[in-house]
Design an enzyme around this catalytic site. Structure first.
Site, PDB file in Angstrom:
ATOM      1  CG  ASP A  54      -1.687   1.322   1.332  1.00 29.90           C
ATOM      2  OD1 ASP A  54      -2.613   1.524   0.526  1.00 29.90           O
ATOM      3  OD2 ASP A  54      -1.352   2.158   2.197  1.00 29.90           O
ATOM      4  CE1 TYR A  59       0.459   7.744   3.281  1.00 30.17           C
ATOM      5  CE2 TYR A  59       0.846   5.674   2.154  1.00 30.17           C
ATOM      6  CZ  TYR A  59       0.074   6.455   2.988  1.00 30.17           C
ATOM      7  OH  TYR A  59      -1.081   5.936   3.527  1.00 30.17           O
ATOM      8  CE  LYS A  85      -3.817   5.072   1.273  1.00 32.63           C
ATOM      9  NZ  LYS A  85      -2.546   4.426   0.897  1.00 32.63           N
ATOM     10  N   GLY A 234      -2.132   1.796  11.106  1.00 33.65           N
ATOM     11  CA  GLY A 234      -2.025   2.382  12.447  1.00 33.65           C
ATOM     12  C   GLY A 234      -2.526   1.466  13.540  1.00 33.65           C
ATOM     13  CG  ASN A 237      -4.408   2.806  18.974  1.00 32.18           C
ATOM     14  OD1 ASN A 237      -4.780   1.783  19.553  1.00 32.18           O
ATOM     15  ND2 ASN A 237      -5.218   3.536  18.235  1.00 32.18           N
ATOM     16  CB  ILE A 240       0.872   3.135  23.252  1.00 29.07           C
ATOM     17  CG1 ILE A 240       1.050   2.742  24.717  1.00 29.07           C
ATOM     18  CG2 ILE A 240      -0.540   2.874  22.737  1.00 29.07           C
ATOM     19  CD1 ILE A 240       0.302   3.623  25.692  1.00 29.07           C
TER      20      ILE A 240
END
Length: 339
Positions: A54, A59, A85, A234, A237, A240
């Site tokens: 992807d 980017y 995209k 992602g 997150n 973390i």
């Protein structure tokens, strides 16, 4: 889980691997990655059987597409699935006049939002040129969310549901792409888009994870009903769920608040009890949902990529997921690998 197992991509004829190579970092996100390291990561992913890649014009202002095309160019085109995209046009400009942040030493193009029919068609053609590949399999409408567009989001969303949708629909009707969708940071935007048009797929960044499962309420059930595939970016997150509850841990790109640190600490205790790396749990949890076809993993180094592949393959006992539910750390109705 096996990162190289092929899974059906929603109602389409495409098949993807549940582990996908996310090419945002090789666009030099935050700091530069040299050409050799970029190619080494793509080749490592390929050698591990990863067959979904992807990228996006955003980017690295086109750098990611250039690098993806370079690394995939001599592979059998029928052996992999590629998504990019539309929503931004790239225009050549002097480097000294470009605001690159958060990209570092990116390609010499400025980005301009454009969700018109003509803009989407131009963006798609430009991506084909940068990639220098014969086709693009999946095309997402990019960043029509509140996170990116703020107060302008309703107007931007309307423009995309009109102009961009018409362009992608035409490309699909002509057989130029196999699947069209929306790639954003908010499940609510995906839900609204699917209510308006018959999209094939969605790329949702960070909104279905070990820490966030609100999309189970309406969006993911609608995707199952309509046969729309979802890919998750992602999934840590923004940090973390990979680092754990350490000092300075990031949650959605900002320092994690106390309640998130506390919850992750509790999840880590269960991980320790069952000898499960936290990142392994984060990755495998996501792709256990029947609507979710792939976890997009973005890495900066070969070592990071290898760790991600190892985590994705790590055996996790069913009792681990049961314990997380028992302690209220994931929703009771969340599908898990043992379900």
């Amino acid at each position: 889980m096996n990162p190289s197992t092929k899974v059906k991509f929603g109602r389409t004829n495409l098949e993807v691997t549940p582990f996908a190579f996310g090419a945002a970092p090789i666009g030099n996100f935050s700091r530069p990655i040299n050409e050799a390291a970029s190619d080494d990561m793509v080749q490592l992913a390929w050698g591990a059987g990863v067959r979904y890649y992807d990228t996006a014009p955003m980017y690295g202002h086109g750098l990611s597409e250039l690098r993806c095309g370079h690394s995939l160019r001599w592979k059998d085109r029928d052996d992999f699935v590629l998504s990019t995209k539309v929503g931004r046009l790239l225009k050549p400009k002097k480097r000294s006049e470009i605001e690159f942040s958060p990209w570092n030493n990116a390609a010499a193009n400025e980005m301009v939002f454009d969700y018109t029919y003509d803009g989407a068609m131009r963006s798609f053609e430009d991506s084909l040129q940068r990639l220098a590949l014969e086709r693009i399999d999946i095309c997402f409408i990019h960043d029509i969310d509140k996170f990116t567009r703020g107060d302008a989001q309703p107007e931007v969303f309307k423009a995309a549901m009109d102009g961009t949708w018409k362009a992608l629909s035409k490309l699909k009707e002509e057989g130029v792409v196999a699947a069209i969708g929306v790639g954003v940071n908010e499940w609510e935007v995906c839900y609204d888009a699917l209510q308006q048009h018959d999209f094939d797929c969605f790329l949702l960044a960070g909104r279905y994870t070990l820490l966030e499962q609100e999309s189970l309420d309406k969006f993911l059930p609608l995707c199952e009903e309509r046969g729309a595939a979802v890919v998750i970016g992602g999934g840590f997150n923004s940090g973390i769920l990979a680092t754990g509850a350490v000092d300075g841990a990031k949650y959605n790109y900002v320092p994690a608040p106390f309640e998130i640190l506390d919850r992750v600490s509790r999840i880590e205790k269960v991980c320790k009890e069952y000898d499960v790396p936290l990142p392994a749990a984060a990755m495998q949890f996501v792709v256990a949902h029947p609507a979710i076809a792939s976890f997009i993993a973005g890495t900066r180094t070969v070592d990071q990529l290898q760790k991600n592949l190892d985590w994705f393959s790590h055996h996790i006992p069913g009792e681990f997921w049961a314990e997380l539910k028992k302690q209220g750390l994931i929703r009771e109705d969340a599908p898990t690998p043992s379900a």
